[in-house]
Design a protein around this motif. Structure first.
Motif, PDB file in Angstrom:
ATOM      1  N   THR A 127      10.377   9.981  -5.329  1.00 54.11           N
ATOM      2  CA  THR A 127      10.403   8.779  -6.064  1.00 54.11           C
ATOM      3  C   THR A 127      10.719   7.808  -5.116  1.00 54.11           C
ATOM      4  OG1 THR A 127      11.235   7.602  -7.807  1.00 54.11           O
ATOM      5  CG2 THR A 127      12.751   9.221  -6.604  1.00 54.11           C
ATOM      6  N   GLY A 128      10.001   6.334  -5.218  1.00 55.39           N
ATOM      7  CA  GLY A 128      10.529   5.348  -4.272  1.00 55.39           C
ATOM      8  C   GLY A 128      11.836   4.758  -5.135  1.00 55.39           C
ATOM      9  N   THR A 129      12.634   4.263  -4.090  1.00 56.02           N
ATOM     10  CA  THR A 129      14.047   3.688  -4.584  1.00 56.02           C
ATOM     11  C   THR A 129      14.376   2.363  -3.870  1.00 56.02           C
ATOM     12  OG1 THR A 129      16.381   3.917  -4.717  1.00 56.02           O
ATOM     13  CG2 THR A 129      15.199   5.164  -2.987  1.00 56.02           C
ATOM     14  N   GLY A 134      17.389   0.567   3.659  1.00 53.55           N
ATOM     15  CA  GLY A 134      15.860   0.526   4.060  1.00 53.55           C
ATOM     16  C   GLY A 134      14.934   0.093   2.770  1.00 53.55           C
ATOM     17  N   GLY A 135      15.616   0.140   1.367  1.00 55.74           N
ATOM     18  CA  GLY A 135      14.799  -0.304   0.440  1.00 55.74           C
ATOM     19  C   GLY A 135      15.394  -2.050  -0.309  1.00 55.74           C
ATOM     20  N   ASP A 165      17.469   5.325  -8.228  1.00 59.57           N
ATOM     21  CA  ASP A 165      16.507   4.218  -8.900  1.00 59.57           C
ATOM     22  C   ASP A 165      15.893   4.867  -9.922  1.00 59.57           C
ATOM     23  OD1 ASP A 165      15.166   2.066  -9.468  1.00 59.57           O
ATOM     24  OD2 ASP A 165      14.167   1.838  -7.593  1.00 59.57           O
ATOM     25  N   LEU A 166      16.668   4.669 -11.234  1.00 65.75           N
ATOM     26  CA  LEU A 166      16.296   5.233 -12.599  1.00 65.75           C
ATOM     27  C   LEU A 166      15.136   4.815 -13.076  1.00 65.75           C
ATOM     28  CD1 LEU A 166      17.062   7.568 -14.428  1.00 65.75           C
ATOM     29  CD2 LEU A 166      18.492   6.072 -15.634  1.00 65.75           C
ATOM     30  N   ILE A 207      13.920  16.792  -6.531  1.00 67.42           N
ATOM     31  CA  ILE A 207      13.655  15.417  -6.425  1.00 67.42           C
ATOM     32  C   ILE A 207      14.071  14.743  -4.958  1.00 67.42           C
ATOM     33  CG2 ILE A 207      13.813  13.121  -7.457  1.00 67.42           C
ATOM     34  CD1 ILE A 207      14.580  14.554 -10.008  1.00 67.42           C
ATOM     35  N   GLU A 208      13.060  14.380  -4.412  1.00 67.65           N
ATOM     36  CA  GLU A 208      13.632  13.426  -3.054  1.00 67.65           C
ATOM     37  C   GLU A 208      13.352  11.913  -3.249  1.00 67.65           C
ATOM     38  OE1 GLU A 208      14.831  14.334  -0.216  1.00 67.65           O
ATOM     39  OE2 GLU A 208      14.919  16.456  -0.713  1.00 67.65           O
ATOM     40  N   GLU A 209      13.920  11.186  -2.515  1.00 61.53           N
ATOM     41  CA  GLU A 209      13.439   9.711  -2.533  1.00 61.53           C
ATOM     42  C   GLU A 209      13.201   9.067  -1.331  1.00 61.53           C
ATOM     43  OE1 GLU A 209      16.760   8.133  -5.717  1.00 61.53           O
ATOM     44  OE2 GLU A 209      17.623   8.578  -3.690  1.00 61.53           O
TER      45      GLU A 209
END
Length: 243
Positions: A127-129, A134-135, A165-166, A207-209
């Protein structure tokens, strides 16, 4: 070497829900092709009866890229985000599913990072966060940033989902995992993304981000309003008592 072989065996079905995205969809498609040159993928556009001619643009894109690479999965009207993904899955031939927005807030340049992270870790979900180093977010005023951050902190405090980042909606799933999660979810609107990741965490999925910068839409108007905020708060309460 093993990572390259795994990537060569994988196919990615990119589901892009649209409603009045005539000004954005062609650029999104171009950028996906630009950044996934050596990847086997298809783009599934789930359009909810856009009155602005989005479907006509998609049909023109099919003539350019081929209707095996660009699939138009049209629906007669707006029926909710969750059902849009379920509809797109019916047309997906890949073993991995990517979900992303059509308004350029999710830049396709991050897709190789999602794929690389999945190959390195074997994750069921990447999932993108916005909320790790870096975000970030570009194009929002201070009030919207505070609202988003506050919503995320509130959700973390109540639900402890195990991701930073839900409320993000730029994700890669194993197809079998997303099919199972969609069957478990009852939310249909903006709360759907939150319910998906919370239920994934509760089920013990890996789950990875990946850090991303969320960019506010360039063309068109935002579809987030007061009713969606109320829906979000109701969703928090629902997930607190059901997960």
């Amino acid at each position: 070497m093993a990572e390259k072989q795994e990537r060569e065996k994988s196919k990615f079905s990119i589901i892009v829900p649209t409603y009045n995205e005539r000004l954005n969809i062609a650029l999104v498609v171009y950028l996906i092709f630009k950044h996934l040159r050596d990847i086997d993928f298809e783009i599934i556009v789930v359009d909810d009866g856009s009155p602005d001619g989005t479907q006509e643009i998609v049909k023109q894109l099919q003539q350019v890229y081929g209707d095996d690479r660009i699939i138009l999965a049209a629906r007669p009207k707006k029926l909710g985000l969750g059902t849009a993904y379920a509809h797109g899955l019916k047309h997906a031939s890949g073993n991995f599913i990517v979900i992303m927005d059509a308004d350029l807030s999710h830049h396709p340049k991050y897709l190789p990072s999602f794929i690389k992270k999945q190959m390195e870790t074997g994750a069921s979900i990447v999932t993108g966060t916005r909320y790790v180093s870096g975000g970030g977010v570009h194009g929002w005023n201070l009030m919207r940033k505070l609202t988003s951050r506050g919503a995320n902190v509130l959700a973390h405090t109540i639900l402890w989902p195990g991701v930073s980042d839900l409320t993000g909606s730029f994700r890669l799933y194993r197809k079998s995992v997303v099919e199972d999660l969609i069957r478990s979810c009852v939310s249909k609107g903006y709360v759907f993304q939150m319910e998906m990741i919370v239920r994934a965490s509760r089920k013990g999925h890996h789950i990875e981000e990946v850090p991303i910068t969320f960019v506010d839409r360039v063309y068109g108007s935002s579809k987030l309003g007061g009713s969606e905020i109320v829906e979000y708060l109701k969703g928090l309460v629902y997930l607190l008592f059901t997960t």
